[in-house]
Motif scaffolding. Structure first.
Motif, PDB file in Angstrom:
ATOM      1  N   GLU A  15       0.827  -1.219   0.000  1.00 55.12           N
ATOM      2  CA  GLU A  15       0.000   0.000   0.000  1.00 55.12           C
ATOM      3  C   GLU A  15       0.857   1.263   0.000  1.00 55.12           C
ATOM      4  OE1 GLU A  15      -2.533  -0.340   3.321  1.00 55.12           O
ATOM      5  OE2 GLU A  15      -3.757  -1.964   2.475  1.00 55.12           O
ATOM      6  N   GLY A  16       1.755   1.363   0.949  1.00 55.47           N
ATOM      7  CA  GLY A  16       2.592   2.548   1.013  1.00 55.47           C
ATOM      8  C   GLY A  16       3.131   2.791   2.402  1.00 55.47           C
ATOM      9  N   ARG A  17       4.091   3.684   2.482  1.00 59.13           N
ATOM     10  CA  ARG A  17       4.700   4.040   3.756  1.00 59.13           C
ATOM     11  C   ARG A  17       5.004   5.524   3.773  1.00 59.13           C
ATOM     12  NH1 ARG A  17       4.533   0.804   7.988  1.00 59.13           N
ATOM     13  NH2 ARG A  17       6.512   1.656   8.743  1.00 59.13           N
ATOM     14  N   PRO A  23       4.114  10.818   1.830  1.00 58.60           N
ATOM     15  CA  PRO A  23       3.626   9.461   1.585  1.00 58.60           C
ATOM     16  C   PRO A  23       4.169   8.889   0.276  1.00 58.60           C
ATOM     17  CG  PRO A  23       1.930  11.045   0.987  1.00 58.60           C
ATOM     18  CD  PRO A  23       3.080  11.833   1.517  1.00 58.60           C
ATOM     19  N   LEU A  24       4.584   7.609   0.322  1.00 53.41           N
ATOM     20  CA  LEU A  24       5.008   6.868  -0.867  1.00 53.41           C
ATOM     21  C   LEU A  24       4.146   5.621  -0.973  1.00 53.41           C
ATOM     22  CD1 LEU A  24       8.915   7.031  -0.607  1.00 53.41           C
ATOM     23  CD2 LEU A  24       7.425   8.399  -2.065  1.00 53.41           C
ATOM     24  N   ASN A  32      -5.365   9.065   1.917  1.00 52.48           N
ATOM     25  CA  ASN A  32      -5.707   8.823   3.323  1.00 52.48           C
ATOM     26  C   ASN A  32      -4.683   9.469   4.247  1.00 52.48           C
ATOM     27  OD1 ASN A  32      -7.959   7.322   2.581  1.00 52.48           O
ATOM     28  ND2 ASN A  32      -6.843   5.370   2.629  1.00 52.48           N
ATOM     29  N   TYR A  33      -3.422   9.381   3.866  1.00 54.73           N
ATOM     30  CA  TYR A  33      -2.368   9.971   4.683  1.00 54.73           C
ATOM     31  C   TYR A  33      -2.524  11.492   4.754  1.00 54.73           C
ATOM     32  CZ  TYR A  33       2.356  11.271   6.175  1.00 54.73           C
ATOM     33  OH  TYR A  33       3.420  11.811   6.854  1.00 54.73           O
TER      34      TYR A  33
END
Length: 468
Positions: A15-17, A23-24, A32-33
């Protein structure tokens, strides 16, 4: 996957970090971030708006210097998120700005307040309006680094390092120039749309150096740079010619008590107050240098038959100037100064450009005293001209720059710190005397103001939507 995560302690996600505050990952993860961060910033904006009811000056500085910088990094590193900042923009427009302005705010002012302070604004940027430009400028500024990373060179020699550093500096300067050009275009476009001539002339003057020094200064009580809630809101009202609550409709002299009149009315002695405050402050600056023979209102030598070119020259034997000191421009040479703080809104000044108004008042002082000081006193003469918005004339700029150099030699402070301190003290001195002249007591025949006074009706013609 579980064995790999357990062995090397690396979290793997599809999904991402979050990485360095940005956000990536997938588009959904990024949205969402950003949405979660925006909600937190909305809550902080609402909280600082509540505090601003009692401490608007401190909250304004905290917002511009601190809170608003938090989302700049996100705007510069994440594309396509402008629409997600709509709740934050709404909180700024509905809570923060109306609170610091005492509810004298309309969305038609938003473009004006989004301008930098040096362009006549408040520096309250719109995150939605600046999102695209911030990301685009960030990509331009970091392009040399991106190229270096994509090349994947394991070794970089000194020549390559120097070239990259030079490219980065050039890219940064290009971005700064591009942002400045955009700001100037927005400033000029907004000024062209203003239909109120008085407000248009006021905005033009606010774009000059010195008129916004107090606004960009941190509210430090140590130097009396902090304003209480009424003074700060009055300062903003005077800056943008907004209505002020609790002001009598008529002056004690019988004239309509508008901003232009209160800055010129001699009742109460407030015209002399702002002049004398600059005079005393200038003398204090000179005492912080190695200058000698510092005097306030030094008398001029009596005339013994001297004739001057201009008929407006002061020939009285008891004539005095405002400040005198030895050693300002050269050792053992006396310098004399005469000060004038003119009303920017007076018809005789409002009809001129800012530069022409400053030049006119400088020439008046030179014609009155210049020839006498040079021929009779045999010393230097500096006319120190200020507008009520804090803009200095060319001679005043040169004089205080020289005082800052002398001050830095004695105090061992840098020149930039010295000139900044001088500008800040002068700006707050003029501002506070202007505020007190607007609210100060002038006599007993003052029209009573009630809570039911319809201020919007009184100022309807100036603050309609068509003006912006």
């Amino acid at each position: 996957k579980q064995w790999y995560q357990r062995r090397v302690r690396v979290n793997i996600t599809a999904e991402g970090r979050r990485y360095l505050g940005a956000p990536l990952g997938t588009l959904e993860f990024q949205q969402n971030y950003v949405t979660d961060l925006v909600q937190n910033w909305v809550s902080e904006t609402e909280n600082i708006s509540k505090i601003a009811e009692t401490e608007p000056h401190a909250c304004y500085s905290a917002f511009c210097v601190g809170l608003s910088k938090r989302w700049l990094f996100l705007l510069r590193t994440t594309p396509g998120i402008a629409h997600l900042f709509a709740p934050l923009e709404a909180a700024i427009n509905s809570a923060f700005i109306p609170t610091i302005l005492d509810n004298h705010y309309s969305l038609h002012h938003r473009d004006l307040f989004a301008l930098p302070a040096r362009d006549g604004g408040l520096g309250i940027l719109s995150p939605m309006a600046t999102a695209y430009d911030e990301y685009d400028h960030s990509r331009s500024a970091t392009a040399p680094l991106v190229l270096l990373i994509t090349e994947q060179n394991t070794t970089i020699d000194s020549a390559k390092s120097y070239t990259v550093a030079k490219q980065l500096k050039s890219a940064k300067n290009d971005v700064i120039s591009a942002k400045r050009r955009q700001q100037v275009v927005k400033r000029d476009s907004l000024n062209d749309r203003l239909e109120d001539k008085q407000l248009k002339r006021q905005h033009q003057e606010l774009c000059h150096r010195g008129s916004s020094t107090w606004l960009t200064t941190l509210p430090l009580s140590e130097h009396s740079f902090n304003l209480n809630k009424q003074d700060f809101r009055d300062a903003l009202a005077l800056r943008y010619l907004l209505p002020m609550k609790g002001i009598p409709m008529n002056c004690a002299c019988g004239h309509i008590n508008d901003i232009e009149h209160c800055l010129s009315c001699p009742l109460g002695g407030y015209v002399y107050l702002r002049h004398n405050s600059i005079r005393d402050l200038t003398a204090n600056f000179l005492k912080m240098t190695r200058c000698k023979n510092i005097q306030i209102e030094p008398p001029l030598l009596p005339l013994t038959g001297e004739v001057f070119q201009y008929k407006s020259a002061i020939t009285a034997n008891d004539a005095r100037l405002d400040v005198g000191a030895t050693g300002v421009w050269s050792p053992n040479v006396k310098s004399l100064c005469d000060i004038r703080v003119f009303n920017s809104l007076a018809p005789s000044n409002a009809s001129l450009s800012v530069e022409d108004a400053l030049r006119k008042h400088e020439q008046d002082k030179i014609r009155a005293y210049g020839e006498r000081v040079l021929q009779v006193e045999k010393c230097a003469f500096s006319p120190l001209i200020f507008s009520t918005n804090g803009v200095m004339g060319p001679n005043a700029e040169s004089f205080y720059a020289q005082v800052a150099r002398l001050m830095s030699l004695k105090t061992k402070q840098s020149y930039s710190d010295s000139i900044r301190y001088i500008r800040q003290r002068l700006s707050f001195s003029i501002l506070k005397t202007i505020i007190v002249s607007r609210r100060g007591f002038r006599g007993t025949k003052v029209t009573k103001v009630t809570e039911e006074t319809d201020y919007n009706l009184l100022y309807m013609t100036r603050f309609n939507a068509d003006n912006f």
